[in-house]
Design a protein around this motif. Sequence first.
Motif, mmCIF file in Angstrom:
data_model
loop_
_atom_site.group_PDB
_atom_site.id
_atom_site.type_symbol
_atom_site.label_atom_id
_atom_site.label_comp_id
_atom_site.label_asym_id
_atom_site.label_seq_id
_atom_site.Cartn_x
_atom_site.Cartn_y
_atom_site.Cartn_z
ATOM 1 N N GLY A 106 42.561 38.539 49.384
ATOM 2 C CA GLY A 106 43.824 38.392 48.655
ATOM 3 C C GLY A 106 43.515 37.965 47.193
ATOM 4 O O GLY A 106 42.591 38.476 46.652
ATOM 5 N N THR A 107 44.019 36.774 46.596
ATOM 6 C CA THR A 107 43.668 36.141 45.502
ATOM 7 C C THR A 107 42.102 35.462 45.243
ATOM 8 O O THR A 107 41.788 35.178 44.004
ATOM 9 N N ARG A 108 41.433 35.659 46.153
ATOM 10 C CA ARG A 108 40.169 35.000 46.141
ATOM 11 C C ARG A 108 39.139 35.869 45.322
ATOM 12 O O ARG A 108 38.281 35.603 44.868
ATOM 13 N N VAL A 109 39.549 37.201 45.460
ATOM 14 C CA VAL A 109 38.676 38.104 44.572
ATOM 15 C C VAL A 109 39.454 39.066 43.862
ATOM 16 O O VAL A 109 40.610 39.649 44.346
ATOM 17 N N HIS A 110 39.269 39.053 42.529
ATOM 18 C CA HIS A 110 39.959 39.960 41.617
ATOM 19 C C HIS A 110 38.974 41.325 41.545
ATOM 20 O O HIS A 110 38.022 41.285 41.371
ATOM 21 N N CYS A 111 39.875 42.541 41.776
ATOM 22 C CA CYS A 111 39.028 43.795 41.791
ATOM 23 C C CYS A 111 39.642 44.648 41.203
ATOM 24 O O CYS A 111 40.939 45.012 40.976
ATOM 25 N N THR A 112 38.737 45.424 40.279
ATOM 26 C CA THR A 112 39.487 46.557 39.404
ATOM 27 C C THR A 112 40.308 47.627 40.139
ATOM 28 O O THR A 112 39.731 47.750 41.362
ATOM 29 N N ASP A 113 40.965 48.291 39.493
ATOM 30 C CA ASP A 113 41.878 49.304 40.255
ATOM 31 C C ASP A 113 40.911 50.427 40.444
ATOM 32 O O ASP A 113 39.790 50.675 39.692
ATOM 33 N N ALA A 114 41.114 51.358 41.404
ATOM 34 C CA ALA A 114 40.190 52.602 41.822
ATOM 35 C C ALA A 114 40.944 53.705 40.926
ATOM 36 O O ALA A 114 41.593 54.471 41.304
ATOM 37 N N THR A 115 40.354 53.903 39.743
ATOM 38 C CA THR A 115 40.887 55.029 38.763
ATOM 39 C C THR A 115 39.873 56.153 38.592
ATOM 40 O O THR A 115 40.148 57.298 38.194
ATOM 41 N N GLY A 116 38.517 55.916 38.959
ATOM 42 C CA GLY A 116 37.472 57.195 38.851
ATOM 43 C C GLY A 116 36.247 56.696 38.922
ATOM 44 O O GLY A 116 36.061 55.386 39.102
ATOM 45 N N GLY A 117 35.336 57.480 38.588
ATOM 46 C CA GLY A 117 33.696 57.245 38.684
ATOM 47 C C GLY A 117 33.419 56.814 40.107
ATOM 48 O O GLY A 117 33.715 57.496 41.007
ATOM 49 N N MET A 118 32.273 55.786 40.140
ATOM 50 C CA MET A 118 31.760 55.560 41.295
ATOM 51 C C MET A 118 31.810 53.889 41.708
ATOM 52 O O MET A 118 30.953 53.783 42.748
ATOM 53 N N PHE A 119 32.185 53.269 40.716
ATOM 54 C CA PHE A 119 32.180 51.724 40.994
ATOM 55 C C PHE A 119 33.440 50.950 40.673
ATOM 56 O O PHE A 119 34.171 51.502 39.969
ATOM 57 N N VAL A 120 33.615 49.895 41.599
ATOM 58 C CA VAL A 120 34.321 48.930 41.289
ATOM 59 C C VAL A 120 33.923 47.544 41.030
ATOM 60 O O VAL A 120 32.597 47.423 41.519
ATOM 61 N N TRP A 121 34.451 46.769 40.279
ATOM 62 C CA TRP A 121 33.728 45.331 39.820
ATOM 63 C C TRP A 121 34.895 44.255 40.364
ATOM 64 O O TRP A 121 36.041 44.403 40.199
ATOM 65 N N ALA A 122 34.339 43.370 41.283
ATOM 66 C CA ALA A 122 34.846 42.626 41.829
ATOM 67 C C ALA A 122 34.480 41.261 41.405
ATOM 68 O O ALA A 122 33.178 40.744 41.301
ATOM 69 N N ASP A 123 35.537 40.134 41.276
ATOM 70 C CA ASP A 123 34.884 38.704 40.902
ATOM 71 C C ASP A 123 35.557 38.005 41.511
ATOM 72 O O ASP A 123 36.817 37.742 41.851
ATOM 73 N N PHE A 124 34.849 36.932 42.323
ATOM 74 C CA PHE A 124 35.521 35.816 43.116
ATOM 75 C C PHE A 124 36.039 34.835 42.149
ATOM 76 O O PHE A 124 35.545 34.371 41.154
ATOM 77 N N THR A 125 37.223 34.497 42.517
ATOM 78 C CA THR A 125 38.066 33.592 41.548
ATOM 79 C C THR A 125 37.836 31.988 42.127
ATOM 80 O O THR A 125 38.248 31.191 41.458
ATOM 81 N N ASP A 126 37.027 31.713 43.116
ATOM 82 C CA ASP A 126 36.771 30.386 43.621
ATOM 83 C C ASP A 126 35.515 30.002 43.516
ATOM 84 O O ASP A 126 34.935 29.197 44.265
ATOM 85 N N ASP A 127 35.019 30.713 42.360
ATOM 86 C CA ASP A 127 33.623 30.240 42.011
ATOM 87 C C ASP A 127 32.351 30.601 43.108
ATOM 88 O O ASP A 127 31.291 29.879 42.933
ATOM 89 N N THR A 128 32.549 31.376 44.024
ATOM 90 C CA THR A 128 31.301 31.756 44.917
ATOM 91 C C THR A 128 30.283 32.439 43.847
ATOM 92 O O THR A 128 30.793 33.428 43.059
#
Lengths: 391, 391
Positions: free
Chosen positions: B313-335
């Motif tokens: 849910g909102t605990r992780v912000h993740c980039t959209d799957a638009t192409g390439g080989m990777f997504v980048w995910a970011d914990f919003t709760d300081d993990t």
Amino acid sequence: MSPIVPALAGKLDGLQSSAIRDLLTLTARADIISLAGGLPDAALMPRERIAVAAQTALGDPAVLQYTESPGLPALRAVIAERESTRIGRSVPVEEVFVTHGSQQALSLLAEVLLDPGALVIVEDPAYVGALQVFRAAGARIVAVPLDGDGLRVDVLADLLAAGERPAVVHTVSNFHNPGGVTLAPERRRRLTELAEAHGFWVIEDDPYGELWFDRPAPAPVASYSPQVIRLSSVSKTLAPTLRVGWLVAPGRVCRAVELLKQGADLCGSALTHRIAADLLADTDWLTTHIDTVRTAYGARAKSLVEAVRTTFGTRVHCTDATGGMFVWADFTDDTDTTTLLPAALEAGVAYVPGAVFAVSNAYRTSMRLCFTTSDEATLTEAITRLASISR
Amino acid sequence: MSPIVPALAGKLDGLQSSAIRDLLTLTARADIISLAGGLPDAALMPRERIAVAAQTALGDPAVLQYTESPGLPALRAVIAERESTRIGRSVPVEEVFVTHGSQQALSLLAEVLLDPGALVIVEDPAYVGALQVFRAAGARIVAVPLDGDGLRVDVLADLLAAGERPAVVHTVSNFHNPGGVTLAPERRRRLTELAEAHGFWVIEDDPYGELWFDRPAPAPVASYSPQVIRLSSVSKTLAPTLRVGWLVAPGRVCRAVELLKQGADLCGSALTHRIAADLLADTDWLTTHIDTVRTAYGARAKSLVEAVRTTFGTRVHCTDATGGMFVWADFTDDTDTTTLLPAALEAGVAYVPGAVFAVSNAYRTSMRLCFTTSDEATLTEAITRLASISR
């Protein structure tokens, strides 16, 4: 507003294209017999055996993937085994690092071993690919001449006694390019004594050692000391297209090379590594194959040397045909080989003037003759053409 | 007397092995689902088509020989044709230079474009292979952050206004590694305006552009200015084993790269160049092949992103799957993702902590997730495992 055009790095001002590579372009004309090239004979390369190995390799999807920076493990293992036999001690796999031809081994080693301004001792005449690398690394270069027994280790000893402190001494130990000579066993021993006494590395650059004609090359310089880094390659015995060279060096050198290899190009080709491993491990086939190449090159070399001696007599001194791909010939009557070249091309024969390989000495009257890619009659004809214009 | 052991070059003290490569070694355990790799899927590579091309290539003895330093002419020609279409202008063959993967293009360009101490602008988070090269070249490195539209060109403009004068700006323009984002068209235009106004080179590093999922990548940065040097490769579309990357650059840059390539490793492999040329020229087959890869990666990427969003849910912000080989995910709760990693490995899932790619920002709560080598169910399971330990 017109754009501001960005600059290139300042150090490029000092770099030049390899004169030999440029000359090769000029001598590709069909009516010229070129003794100027430095290429092994493609007709002697094991094309069908490579095709079989490629099909086998491509049976495994893993061969399509990135491989390890130090090389495909199976290739390192077979090289370690062969080098163990050659050097006469057990070489662990960790001391074998596969490079993109031995030229890459040289260029990575220059980065690993040399601080800017470090002294590098090269041979005179020199392998130009090494000169290029050491110059690009910002090394100070001092040349020690060759004679019939290879590097004049006595001259090196004098330099050391005078206080010179090289970081690296580079030697093409067997069937020298361009000099045609082989470092004598006693000099190998003495060179490594000096290396250990003064704390320098020896780079033993040995792409031609297996291409001996009448008797095998002496025990490698690396058999005398762990301060010798040995370089070799399959380019002259199998095929340049595999881009498989290697260095044998202490683990700390290999680990440093690995860091630089990652930045330089990540890793080699698992496909060409697998093909090379397959052929190198097929020892009976390999022995027969290399015998074939040696026999062919030996016959060509001997025809060339005989033609030079018969045709020119004492006017030209020529090294013996003992192995490798080149002989070195020297006009004793002060004929300038650079001045002679346009007339030679006009008469339909090309060579590389000695001046191209010169570091301290001018080698104005010398030339490098490559015998690998012409048959005996053609080589003899080349010398006849040369004699016709160099009176 | 004990030998004096020779030293290695001083600059090696500052060099480190790629943390990702070291991590890859750790995560090769069969019970770990690795989202940490950066490898394309070998099962999707055209093994049989490559085998056919290899056999065809090996019908010609010339394929065994050394080739030209800028690459096999037939390969340069087909790349020039494809890049002409891509960039939207006629790219002459002289402006295409084939390298040993695009990593070698980067490392040769660093030598060609950078004087010691020159300023290089990189993205933050950065492609670590580029960081490694620019650091080894002795460049001063300043990072500009990414957002959802790629490089913050406004931040770059502020740096320029403040007097910074970069020699090079490096950008992974499409489907960023590790950031997952794509540089917006308006920013591409603005970036090249700045390049022309201030006289810097842009290196557009584009290995992933053809791997788009729902819509093609925007027109290349190189379509806006001749001060952009474009890099790409067949490693992600065909196979890394071919070791075929390239740069498209003005002739004077290509000529300088050629001088350095000769010293670095002489030339590429005529065999793998011929195979790559064959496959790239087989346009109908190639379109179908790349469609297959895009479709497979797209399905995997979307499963992964959906699993992240559904699970966290909102605990992780993740980039959209638009192409390439990777997504980048970011914990919003300081993990902290570096702190979390040992527990993640324990639970059977691996990722690369954001800190590995950090230049100025710490990216302490971020991670790179690679979706190429696992199927949808496995990717979903990986996120379930991650959720089980990151409460």
